[in-house]
Design a protein around this motif. Structure first.
Motif, PDB file in Angstrom:
ATOM      1  N   PRO A  20     -14.970 -66.586 -38.352  1.00 24.82           N
ATOM      2  CA  PRO A  20     -16.177 -65.921 -38.871  1.00 24.82           C
ATOM      3  C   PRO A  20     -17.215 -65.604 -37.788  1.00 24.82           C
ATOM      4  CG  PRO A  20     -15.523 -67.707 -40.327  1.00 24.82           C
ATOM      5  CD  PRO A  20     -14.663 -67.811 -39.101  1.00 24.82           C
ATOM      6  N   GLY A  21     -17.360 -66.505 -36.830  1.00 24.67           N
ATOM      7  CA  GLY A  21     -18.290 -66.244 -35.738  1.00 24.67           C
ATOM      8  C   GLY A  21     -17.833 -65.092 -34.868  1.00 24.67           C
ATOM      9  N   ALA A  22     -16.530 -64.999 -34.620  1.00 20.86           N
ATOM     10  CA  ALA A  22     -16.005 -63.885 -33.837  1.00 20.86           C
ATOM     11  C   ALA A  22     -16.229 -62.559 -34.554  1.00 20.86           C
ATOM     12  CB  ALA A  22     -14.519 -64.107 -33.552  1.00 20.86           C
ATOM     13  N   LEU A  23     -16.059 -62.557 -35.878  1.00 20.63           N
ATOM     14  CA  LEU A  23     -16.291 -61.334 -36.654  1.00 20.63           C
ATOM     15  C   LEU A  23     -17.763 -60.940 -36.627  1.00 20.63           C
ATOM     16  CD1 LEU A  23     -13.972 -62.100 -39.703  1.00 20.63           C
ATOM     17  CD2 LEU A  23     -13.592 -60.382 -37.921  1.00 20.63           C
ATOM     18  N   LEU A  24     -18.649 -61.934 -36.721  1.00 24.04           N
ATOM     19  CA  LEU A  24     -20.081 -61.633 -36.652  1.00 24.04           C
ATOM     20  C   LEU A  24     -20.452 -61.087 -35.281  1.00 24.04           C
ATOM     21  CD1 LEU A  24     -22.896 -61.704 -37.855  1.00 24.04           C
ATOM     22  CD2 LEU A  24     -23.066 -64.103 -37.198  1.00 24.04           C
ATOM     23  N   ALA A  25     -19.894 -61.678 -34.217  1.00 21.22           N
ATOM     24  CA  ALA A  25     -20.165 -61.178 -32.869  1.00 21.22           C
ATOM     25  C   ALA A  25     -19.687 -59.732 -32.724  1.00 21.22           C
ATOM     26  CB  ALA A  25     -19.479 -62.073 -31.841  1.00 21.22           C
ATOM     27  N   ARG A  26     -18.519 -59.447 -33.273  1.00 18.78           N
ATOM     28  CA  ARG A  26     -17.996 -58.080 -33.206  1.00 18.78           C
ATOM     29  C   ARG A  26     -18.894 -57.113 -33.968  1.00 18.78           C
ATOM     30  NH1 ARG A  26     -12.940 -55.741 -32.335  1.00 18.78           N
ATOM     31  NH2 ARG A  26     -12.559 -53.819 -33.490  1.00 18.78           N
ATOM     32  N   ALA A  27     -19.404 -57.565 -35.126  1.00 20.77           N
ATOM     33  CA  ALA A  27     -20.295 -56.705 -35.899  1.00 20.77           C
ATOM     34  C   ALA A  27     -21.585 -56.399 -35.150  1.00 20.77           C
ATOM     35  CB  ALA A  27     -20.605 -57.363 -37.239  1.00 20.77           C
ATOM     36  N   LEU A  28     -22.032 -57.350 -34.314  1.00 14.87           N
ATOM     37  CA  LEU A  28     -23.258 -57.152 -33.533  1.00 14.87           C
ATOM     38  C   LEU A  28     -22.997 -56.476 -32.191  1.00 14.87           C
ATOM     39  CD1 LEU A  28     -25.062 -60.551 -34.239  1.00 14.87           C
ATOM     40  CD2 LEU A  28     -25.536 -58.317 -35.259  1.00 14.87           C
ATOM     41  N   GLY A  29     -21.746 -56.114 -31.943  1.00 17.00           N
ATOM     42  CA  GLY A  29     -21.417 -55.395 -30.714  1.00 17.00           C
ATOM     43  C   GLY A  29     -21.303 -56.261 -29.488  1.00 17.00           C
ATOM     44  N   VAL A  30     -21.039 -57.570 -29.680  1.00 20.39           N
ATOM     45  CA  VAL A  30     -20.894 -58.498 -28.556  1.00 20.39           C
ATOM     46  C   VAL A  30     -19.480 -59.058 -28.592  1.00 20.39           C
ATOM     47  CG1 VAL A  30     -21.853 -60.493 -27.369  1.00 20.39           C
ATOM     48  CG2 VAL A  30     -23.310 -59.119 -28.855  1.00 20.39           C
ATOM     49  N   ARG A  31     -18.802 -59.030 -27.451  1.00 17.54           N
ATOM     50  CA  ARG A  31     -17.420 -59.489 -27.405  1.00 17.54           C
ATOM     51  C   ARG A  31     -17.272 -60.627 -26.402  1.00 17.54           C
ATOM     52  NH1 ARG A  31     -13.774 -54.419 -26.168  1.00 17.54           N
ATOM     53  NH2 ARG A  31     -15.241 -54.277 -24.415  1.00 17.54           N
ATOM     54  N   GLY A  32     -16.206 -61.387 -26.599  1.00 16.95           N
ATOM     55  CA  GLY A  32     -15.933 -62.486 -25.689  1.00 16.95           C
ATOM     56  C   GLY A  32     -15.857 -63.812 -26.425  1.00 16.95           C
ATOM     57  N   MET A  33     -15.401 -64.837 -25.712  1.00 18.41           N
ATOM     58  CA  MET A  33     -15.262 -66.162 -26.300  1.00 18.41           C
ATOM     59  C   MET A  33     -16.611 -66.836 -26.448  1.00 18.41           C
ATOM     60  SD  MET A  33     -12.892 -68.080 -27.509  1.00 18.41           S
ATOM     61  CE  MET A  33     -13.845 -68.957 -28.736  1.00 18.41           C
ATOM     62  N   ALA A  34     -17.529 -66.608 -25.525  1.00 19.42           N
ATOM     63  CA  ALA A  34     -18.834 -67.252 -25.583  1.00 19.42           C
ATOM     64  C   ALA A  34     -19.602 -66.892 -26.856  1.00 19.42           C
ATOM     65  CB  ALA A  34     -19.648 -66.917 -24.335  1.00 19.42           C
ATOM     66  N   PRO A  35     -19.746 -65.607 -27.202  1.00 18.64           N
ATOM     67  CA  PRO A  35     -20.444 -65.297 -28.459  1.00 18.64           C
ATOM     68  C   PRO A  35     -19.695 -65.759 -29.691  1.00 18.64           C
ATOM     69  CG  PRO A  35     -19.556 -63.296 -27.479  1.00 18.64           C
ATOM     70  CD  PRO A  35     -19.417 -64.376 -26.456  1.00 18.64           C
ATOM     71  N   ALA A  36     -18.358 -65.719 -29.660  1.00 15.94           N
ATOM     72  CA  ALA A  36     -17.587 -66.203 -30.799  1.00 15.94           C
ATOM     73  C   ALA A  36     -17.838 -67.691 -31.022  1.00 15.94           C
ATOM     74  CB  ALA A  36     -16.103 -65.944 -30.572  1.00 15.94           C
TER      75      ALA A  36
END
Length: 334
Positions: A20-36
């Motif tokens: 879910p955190g990775a999906l939220l990061a993707r929705a906000l336009g941020v990619r990578g393991m750190a934001p996930a």
């Protein structure tokens, strides 16, 4: 049960909890393991807090997390795709993942047994997993003893309990062997932090390798990496590099998504191990001062990045300090 099957189940469960955190990061336009990682644990915090408020069980926490993941997926699909992301992913991440995976396999065979502080944390994980009427006081070590000042909100314990629930593994197996799953994550976030600082793949790889060498290789037998499932070690090897990677990116490109991801990573660091959030702000502030002295410009972006680190931690401390004052270990009665 074979070791390979257990490792697969732990890895799959960890991915489910952080998805879910990775999906939220993707929705906000941020990619990578750190934001996930930052957004994933923030959602775990939110789901666990709601569970504590209503006195539910970990099943409710998992359901809320699934709902958050569905909302993140819908938001990611509604968001128009960008042709060229503002912050591209570091190159050669697959090689770093494979190297971290090899380290994780090696850690499996030197895991040893749960002991020392691990028994304290294992008890908390098991309580969260088996109790039906969860609350902050439900994970206390002693009746009427008050919350543990360092782990007043059991965020990392809730993460481990969710991994145990999704993988159908015993909490003792999770505490002992989750380090093998988290090792590649630690290597990747260290690589992302190095790349955010140097913007060169070779320098980023050298920074990540140096971190692994100091923490895992120099002490022998896996060093601190065998304790990656414990909050203090996870904070140093996972959450600090993740927050640092995002703060460094935000200091150069202060987009809303990056600032939000930085704030999320700083917040979960403060919740999991409060003192480390303070320790991170000191060298980052020094970095910004040296950067300003070295070249003109960048003060606004650096200030926003530093604020994204400080504000969430300060908000958590404002909630934590009154609880600490009422704790029996800090303010005992007659």
């Amino acid at each position: 049960m074979s070791s390979a099957f257990l490792l697969f189940r732990l890895a799959l469960a960890t991915g489910v909890v952080l998805a879910p955190g990775a999906l939220l990061a993707r929705a906000l336009g941020v990619r990578g393991m750190a934001p996930a990682l930052g957004f994933g644990l923030t959602l775990v915090f939110g789901a666990t807090a709601i569970t504590f408020l209503v006195g539910g069980s970990l099943t409710l926490t998992l359901g809320l997390l699934v709902a958050a993941g569905a909302a993140g997926l819908a938001l990611a699909r509604l968001r128009p795709p960008r042709r060229s992301p503002a912050v591209p992913l570091p190159p050669r991440r697959l090689v770093v993942w494979l190297a971290g995976g090899l380290l994780g396999v090696l850690l499996w065979y030197v895991a040893g047994e749960v002991g020392g502080d691990g028994l304290f944390h294992l008890a908390r994980v098991r309580k969260l997993l088996v109790l039906d009427d969860l609350s902050l006081s439900a994970v206390n070590e002693f009746a009427d003893g008050g919350l543990h000042p360092g782990y007043a909100f059991p965020l990392w314990h809730a993460f481990l309990a969710l991994v145990a629930k999704v993988s159908f593994a015993d909490p003792s197996e999770v505490v002992l062997h989750e380090a093998s799953v988290l090792a590649p994550v630690a290597v990747v976030v260290a690589y992302e932090a190095g790349y955010a600082l140097f913007r060169r793949a070779a320098a980023a790889a050298a920074a990540a390798a140096a971190g692994v060498a100091l923490a895992a290789m120099a002490p022998g037998h896996g060093g601190a990496y065998t304790a990656l499932a414990l909050p203090a070690t996870a904070s140093r090897q996972l959450l600090v590099p993740a927050a640092l990677a995002l703060a460094l990116l935000a200091a150069r490109t202060p987009t809303r998504g990056l600032l939000a991801a930085t704030a999320a990573a700083a917040f979960v660091l403060a919740v999991v191990h409060p003192t480390y959030a303070l320790f991170l702000c000191v060298p980052f502030a020094g970095f910004l001062l040296v950067r300003l002295a070295w070249r003109d410009g960048g003060a606004r972006a650096g200030g926003l990045a530093l604020g994204a680190l400080i504000a969430p931690a300060a908000a958590f401390f404002a909630w934590l300090l009154p609880l600490v004052r009422d704790t029996a270990s800090v303010s005992p009665n007659a």
